[in-house]
Design an enzyme around this catalytic site. Sequence first.
Site, PDB file in Angstrom:
ATOM      1  N   ASP A  14     -20.310 111.191 -10.911  1.00  0.00           N
ATOM      2  CA  ASP A  14     -21.575 110.758 -11.102  1.00  0.00           C
ATOM      3  C   ASP A  14     -21.409 110.065 -12.374  1.00  0.00           C
ATOM      4  O   ASP A  14     -20.442 110.203 -13.000  1.00  0.00           O
ATOM      5  CB  ASP A  14     -22.471 112.157 -11.142  1.00  0.00           C
ATOM      6  CG  ASP A  14     -24.039 111.707 -11.432  1.00  0.00           C
ATOM      7  OD1 ASP A  14     -24.397 110.649 -11.123  1.00  0.00           O
ATOM      8  OD2 ASP A  14     -24.619 112.293 -12.307  1.00  0.00           O
ATOM      9  N   ASP A  16     -24.358 109.385 -14.967  1.00  0.00           N
ATOM     10  CA  ASP A  16     -25.187 109.863 -15.978  1.00  0.00           C
ATOM     11  C   ASP A  16     -24.973 111.384 -16.369  1.00  0.00           C
ATOM     12  O   ASP A  16     -25.073 112.027 -15.414  1.00  0.00           O
ATOM     13  CB  ASP A  16     -26.955 109.683 -15.622  1.00  0.00           C
ATOM     14  CG  ASP A  16     -27.215 108.265 -15.543  1.00  0.00           C
ATOM     15  OD1 ASP A  16     -26.685 107.322 -16.300  1.00  0.00           O
ATOM     16  OD2 ASP A  16     -27.937 108.030 -14.717  1.00  0.00           O
ATOM     17  N   GLY A  57     -33.544 108.438  -9.070  1.00  0.00           N
ATOM     18  CA  GLY A  57     -33.897 107.002  -9.306  1.00  0.00           C
ATOM     19  C   GLY A  57     -34.795 106.696 -10.269  1.00  0.00           C
ATOM     20  O   GLY A  57     -35.765 107.081 -10.497  1.00  0.00           O
ATOM     21  N   GLY A  58     -34.149 105.528 -10.944  1.00  0.00           N
ATOM     22  CA  GLY A  58     -35.458 105.006 -12.057  1.00  0.00           C
ATOM     23  C   GLY A  58     -36.437 104.446 -11.546  1.00  0.00           C
ATOM     24  O   GLY A  58     -37.702 104.732 -12.071  1.00  0.00           O
ATOM     25  N   LYS A  59     -36.486 103.878 -10.306  1.00  0.00           N
ATOM     26  CA  LYS A  59     -37.771 103.152  -9.823  1.00  0.00           C
ATOM     27  C   LYS A  59     -38.948 104.189  -9.351  1.00  0.00           C
ATOM     28  O   LYS A  59     -40.098 104.381  -9.551  1.00  0.00           O
ATOM     29  CB  LYS A  59     -37.408 102.066  -8.841  1.00  0.00           C
ATOM     30  CG  LYS A  59     -36.838 100.830  -9.107  1.00  0.00           C
ATOM     31  CD  LYS A  59     -36.749  99.797  -8.142  1.00  0.00           C
ATOM     32  CE  LYS A  59     -35.675 100.276  -6.942  1.00  0.00           C
ATOM     33  NZ  LYS A  59     -34.409 100.121  -7.473  1.00  0.00           N
ATOM     34  N   ARG A  61     -38.943 107.206 -10.793  1.00  0.00           N
ATOM     35  CA  ARG A  61     -39.387 108.114 -11.869  1.00  0.00           C
ATOM     36  C   ARG A  61     -40.512 107.154 -12.387  1.00  0.00           C
ATOM     37  O   ARG A  61     -41.619 107.681 -12.816  1.00  0.00           O
ATOM     38  CB  ARG A  61     -38.433 108.142 -13.097  1.00  0.00           C
ATOM     39  CG  ARG A  61     -37.243 109.176 -12.810  1.00  0.00           C
ATOM     40  CD  ARG A  61     -35.975 109.299 -13.616  1.00  0.00           C
ATOM     41  NE  ARG A  61     -34.964 109.908 -12.904  1.00  0.00           N
ATOM     42  CZ  ARG A  61     -33.648 109.847 -13.485  1.00  0.00           C
ATOM     43  NH1 ARG A  61     -33.497 109.274 -14.690  1.00  0.00           N
ATOM     44  NH2 ARG A  61     -32.675 110.556 -12.930  1.00  0.00           N
ATOM     45  N   HIS A  90     -38.337  97.822 -13.864  1.00  0.00           N
ATOM     46  CA  HIS A  90     -37.062  98.375 -13.515  1.00  0.00           C
ATOM     47  C   HIS A  90     -35.953  97.315 -14.176  1.00  0.00           C
ATOM     48  O   HIS A  90     -35.012  97.590 -14.509  1.00  0.00           O
ATOM     49  CB  HIS A  90     -36.863  98.806 -11.978  1.00  0.00           C
ATOM     50  CG  HIS A  90     -35.734  99.765 -12.081  1.00  0.00           C
ATOM     51  ND1 HIS A  90     -34.434  99.088 -11.636  1.00  0.00           N
ATOM     52  CD2 HIS A  90     -35.455 101.021 -12.531  1.00  0.00           C
ATOM     53  CE1 HIS A  90     -33.639 100.295 -11.831  1.00  0.00           C
ATOM     54  NE2 HIS A  90     -34.116 101.259 -12.128  1.00  0.00           N
ATOM     55  N   LYS A  91     -36.085  95.845 -13.559  1.00  0.00           N
ATOM     56  CA  LYS A  91     -35.319  94.814 -14.093  1.00  0.00           C
ATOM     57  C   LYS A  91     -35.178  94.687 -15.640  1.00  0.00           C
ATOM     58  O   LYS A  91     -33.990  94.776 -16.311  1.00  0.00           O
ATOM     59  CB  LYS A  91     -35.587  93.765 -13.524  1.00  0.00           C
ATOM     60  CG  LYS A  91     -34.629  92.507 -13.790  1.00  0.00           C
ATOM     61  CD  LYS A  91     -35.326  91.270 -13.461  1.00  0.00           C
ATOM     62  CE  LYS A  91     -34.432  89.816 -13.534  1.00  0.00           C
ATOM     63  NZ  LYS A  91     -34.800  88.795 -13.033  1.00  0.00           N
ATOM     64  N   ASP A 190     -23.265 116.983 -12.817  1.00  0.00           N
ATOM     65  CA  ASP A 190     -23.580 117.446 -14.060  1.00  0.00           C
ATOM     66  C   ASP A 190     -24.842 118.285 -13.742  1.00  0.00           C
ATOM     67  O   ASP A 190     -25.678 118.770 -14.698  1.00  0.00           O
ATOM     68  CB  ASP A 190     -23.823 116.584 -15.006  1.00  0.00           C
ATOM     69  CG  ASP A 190     -25.273 115.794 -15.086  1.00  0.00           C
ATOM     70  OD1 ASP A 190     -25.451 114.970 -13.835  1.00  0.00           O
ATOM     71  OD2 ASP A 190     -25.967 115.645 -15.866  1.00  0.00           O
TER      72      ASP A 190
END
Length: 272
Positions: A14, A16, A57-59, A61, A90-91, A190
């Site tokens: 992974d 992060d 996923g960031g999007k 979140r 996100h970009k 993690d």
Amino acid sequence: MADTPQIVPTLIFDCDGVIADTEQFGHLPAFNQTFEEFGVPVQWTVDEYAQKVLIGGGKERMRSILTDELSQQLGLTSEDAKDEAILAWHKRKTAIYTELVDKGVMPARPGIFRVVQEAHLAGWGLAVAYTALEPEVRAVLTHAVGVGLAAMFSIFASDMVLAKKPAPDIYLLILDDLGLEPGEAIVVEDSANGLRAAVGAGLRTVVTISGFSRGEDLTGASLVVSSLGDPGEDDEPAKVLDNPFGIELGSAVTLQTFRQILDLPGPASPLG
């Protein structure tokens, strides 16, 4: 009679919290700066973000902040409008995050360079299972292990599959794409979500806990440590937190540690 081909194992990381402590010092400030730049009245605290990291996923979140009230306030009155805004946010967040990586504010976690170098020199495969965009993970890898070793990694983003962690899809994709059986690869994760994803794909897993995964249920891991550790006198040793199989371990997780784990029985069944 021809010799049986020797299996070449693959280490799958992974990113992060495993390769670098990116969540608190990279993703969180990048999210907050993005919200500020776009006039979104949200600033996550560390405690609030500890809950957001449970969302893969960031999007995703970012989408979690879009209550009906906030959507109306921002003029995002349709799903298409929300999708367009999230893509723009996100970009920009990815660009901010990559700048932070380039500035060196997220040092590699203990033992990462050493283990990656050991694995490469031994002919092992290297891969990353990542929950965001390739430019982000390329930047983290390059800063952590250098340009040469970073180029040795196969990168698999969760956007390549329908379901993100804790679903096993990303690890099943890696096994299929690289032509591996579960017994030919080992994962370094993690978090509980990442562990569930790996175990769900039948993979043996080492967990190196990070700041946002302390206290999580890590049942099913072959080994849980504070970090991979570095054996130097002034460096951080690996502290064993759970060792259900009694694996021999000194001050650091080494390639020999991973070989021992590959000899262990695989996960009996996927975790829920």
